[in-house]
Design an enzyme around this catalytic site. Sequence first.
Site, PDB file in Angstrom:
ATOM      1  N   HIS A 219       0.880  -1.182   0.000  1.00  0.00           N
ATOM      2  CA  HIS A 219       0.000   0.000   0.000  1.00  0.00           C
ATOM      3  C   HIS A 219       0.914   1.228   0.000  1.00  0.00           C
ATOM      4  CE1 HIS A 219      -3.905  -1.776   1.984  1.00  0.00           C
ATOM      5  NE2 HIS A 219      -4.123  -1.536   0.709  1.00  0.00           N
ATOM      6  N   CYS A 313      -2.605   3.079   9.053  1.00  0.00           N
ATOM      7  CA  CYS A 313      -3.635   2.103   8.639  1.00  0.00           C
ATOM      8  C   CYS A 313      -4.768   1.994   9.638  1.00  0.00           C
ATOM      9  CB  CYS A 313      -3.021   0.712   8.528  1.00  0.00           C
ATOM     10  SG  CYS A 313      -1.610   0.592   7.479  1.00  0.00           S
TER      11      CYS A 313
HETATM   12  N1  ARG Z   1      -4.039  -7.013   6.868  1.00  0.00           N
HETATM   13  C1  ARG Z   1      -4.493  -5.845   6.176  1.00  0.00           C
HETATM   14  C2  ARG Z   1      -4.508  -6.102   4.676  1.00  0.00           C
HETATM   15  O1  ARG Z   1      -3.638  -6.802   4.217  1.00  0.00           O
HETATM   16  C3  ARG Z   1      -3.620  -4.673   6.511  1.00  0.00           C
HETATM   17  C4  ARG Z   1      -4.102  -3.374   5.950  1.00  0.00           C
HETATM   18  C5  ARG Z   1      -3.176  -2.239   6.274  1.00  0.00           C
HETATM   19  N2  ARG Z   1      -3.717  -0.999   5.865  1.00  0.00           N
HETATM   20  C6  ARG Z   1      -3.044  -0.026   5.236  1.00  0.00           C
HETATM   21  N3  ARG Z   1      -3.664   1.098   5.021  1.00  0.00           N
HETATM   22  N4  ARG Z   1      -1.825  -0.181   4.771  1.00  0.00           N
HETATM   23  O2  ARG Z   1      -5.349  -5.638   3.968  1.00  0.00           O
END
Ligand code: ARG
Length: 319
Positions: A219, A313
Amino acid sequence: MSGLSQAVGVLFMEGGRNSSLAASVIGSAEEARFALADIPSRVEPRQVLMCDPSYFEIKDAKNPFMEGNLNSTDPKGANRQWHALKQTYENLGYPVRLISAQKNLEDMVFTANQVLPGKEDDGLPYVVLSEMVHPSRQAEVPFFAEWFEGNGYQLMRLTGDSASCPRFEGQGDAIWHPGKRLLWGGYGFRTQEAAYTLLSELLCLPVLKLELVNSRFYHLDTAFCVLDVDCAMIYPDAFNERGLALIRRYFARVLEVSEADAANFACNAHALGRKVILQAGSPDTCQALRGLGFEPVEVETGEFMKSGGSVFCLKMMVF
Ligand code: ARG
């Protein structure tokens, strides 16, 4: 979802926006012809939306951090860390709103992903609903739609048909330039590049797109942190040369974090004024932040890092 609309971009245009800046997707410094000063300003939201970790677990490996961490979370520890983060926001003067956790939606605690909120200076707040990659996360989005609609937001979608729509993961990949009507858009692992053409047209604004090239930084918010209007913090190896040049085109100062600090989620920090909330244990990054006039506020998010997320996040900024 009665407020669903795809026509808001048209309304923005009629509002007299500079059409040369509206609806463009820019992927290189050469294509980037406007200066930040040309971009209209935007009011920053002042509240935080969080979701408690009652049902937080690691059931499958959606990202490289989750591999090897299946079923390894400590619920008490996660609860303690989450409450301390909530308290940190409140201590800094940012009220925390809550959305109810839902059974079997183990990643719902990561509230940065399900929508992208925005607001025109003279208009209603809106959210663009995400088109999440993983089915278990797709099921989170209707709960957020309900919360935002109940709080007076206009709901928007990238297209009418979710099945054929490019994937889009909200504020995990689409990050507002501080104080500007301008978005940075990461793509490659979760959000698909084509989503930014739709987003840019829907909101009638420019999107600066950044290809993510390192799967551990899946991300944009894991490798890119906006600090203020001309200052950003990045992990350079998450980007290609085009992306790095584009970042340097619009941020006069770019703090580059080490591999070790990036792995410790230093770039998943959240800047609020001169305070920067980040995972504890990145002393070099903290020192560099102080050198730029920021004050690091260290918190513990280790339980959530096992799932690939830290400070940025775990919250959504809302109006
Ligand atoms: N376990 C979650 C996923 O893989 C983590 C999300 C993390 N969020 C972020 N905005 N980077 O989707």
